[in-house]
Design a protein around this motif. Structure first.
Motif: not given
Length: 348
Positions: A185, A189, A206-207, A209-210, A213-214
């Protein structure tokens, strides 16, 4: 708390393989010392639900050997070792288990230093540190090594990009990050910030989706990784992802990721080279985490960590230049560099 240590038969070329057990506290672990030629063995502790003992032994021995190479190439004054704990880190791990593991490490009397790896956090390592002087990567000290690993991989990926594509600029470059744990992650980024066209995959929704989204990442299914049209592949999950089959399906021109032991077989480095794919050996590019840990072992400041982190990218550049001039795979050059370091110290 009582821990039983049993020496197992270590593979040829390895120094020690130990089974540590504390049934009352759910601990069953393997600790492998590959080499202490350059210094005490150092390498993280992984927790994983292995299918059988053979699978765990295969994993811990390959990881320990990789740590010898990694620590040598990063010039850390450390040898190579690794530990694995049997079990599901999400459901089986307890503070007492980690304390028992710490006792096992202490029994080895400084020949092995442990830290976090897959399934183990700084908080877990703090429990181990209650029972051993040889647990590092602690909050308030060097801390979580993951950001350092990600930063080192990112710097090496840019160097590799310059070698393969003629520019370190990642704007618009199609990069697939496989695995969105702490390191994956963080790397994603950095890639997103650098303007890469990011594709991600992970087993945890969940990872994903994050990341969508971000980071504006595109998601692909774990079993569709090698169907993607990409330029750079960054494996950041478990090892063995590059096999004879997947190498033949890979569209990327550059492989640079944080996962350990990405090649199912070392000979696949030549297969990648023959296919026109530049593979940056994982033990070279993912050394940022152990550099952070080594600063705690040696009592060195942040400046020392940064100096060695910068040196990783410079070493990759040197490795790629030498490989091109010699007409060899970068992995072959890196392996030869390590052999020279180890043989020189043995002779001394």
């Amino acid at each position: 708390m009582s821990v039983t240590l049993t020496d197992l038969t270590a593979p040829e070329g390895y120094e020690r393989l130990v089974l540590a057990e504390a049934p009352r506290h759910g601990l069953r672990a393997l600790i492998c010392l590959h080499s202490t030629v350059l210094g005490p063995a150092a390498g993280g502790c992984r927790m994983w639900a292995y299918d059988n003992d053979d699978q765990a032994i295969h994993d811990v021995t390959r990881l320990a050997r990789g740590m010898t190479h990694k620590n040598a190439m990063a010039d850390l004054g450390l040898g190579g070792g690794k530990a694995v704990i049997f079990g599901d880190a999400r459901t089986d791990k307890t503070p007492d288990m980690m304390r028992a593991f710490g006792e096992a490490v202490e029994t080895l009397a400084g020949t092995y230093w442990t830290a976090e790896d897959v399934g183990i956090s700084p908080a877990d390592m703090a429990f181990a540190a209650e029972r051993t002087r040889f647990a590092v990567g602690l909050s308030g000290a060097s801390g979580d090594p993951s950001p350092w690993t990600a930063e080192g991989v990112f710097r090496c990926l840019r160097v590799g990009s310059g070698h393969v594509f003629g520019t370190e600029d990642l704007t618009g470059r199609r990069v697939l990050v496989q695995g969105l744990g702490h390191v994956g992650l963080s790397l994603a980024e950095k890639l997103a910030k650098a303007g890469a066209r990011l594709i991600v995959t992970d087993i945890h929704a969940a990872a994903l989706k994050d990341a969508m989204t971000r980071l504006g990442a595109v998601v692909c299914a774990p079993d569709a990784v090698f169907d993607q049209q990409i330029e750079i592949f960054a494996p950041c999950a478990l090892g063995g992802i590059l096999t004879e089959r997947t190498v033949g399906e890979l569209s990327a021109s550059l492989v640079c990721g944080a996962a350990n032991n990405q090649l199912a077989d070392d000979a696949l480095a030549l297969r990648l080279e023959a296919a026109g794919i530049t593979y940056l050996p994982d033990y070279v590019v993912n050394a940022g985490g152990i550099i952070s840990v080594a600063s705690e072992i040696h009592g060195k400041p942040d400046a020392w960590r940064l100096e060695r982190l910068t040196a990783i990218a410079a070493r990759v550049s040197q490795m790629l230049t030498t490989a091109r001039e010699a007409g060899q795979a970068p992995a072959a050059i890196a392996d030869e560099m390590v052999r020279t370091m180890l043989s020189g110290r043995r002779a001394a």
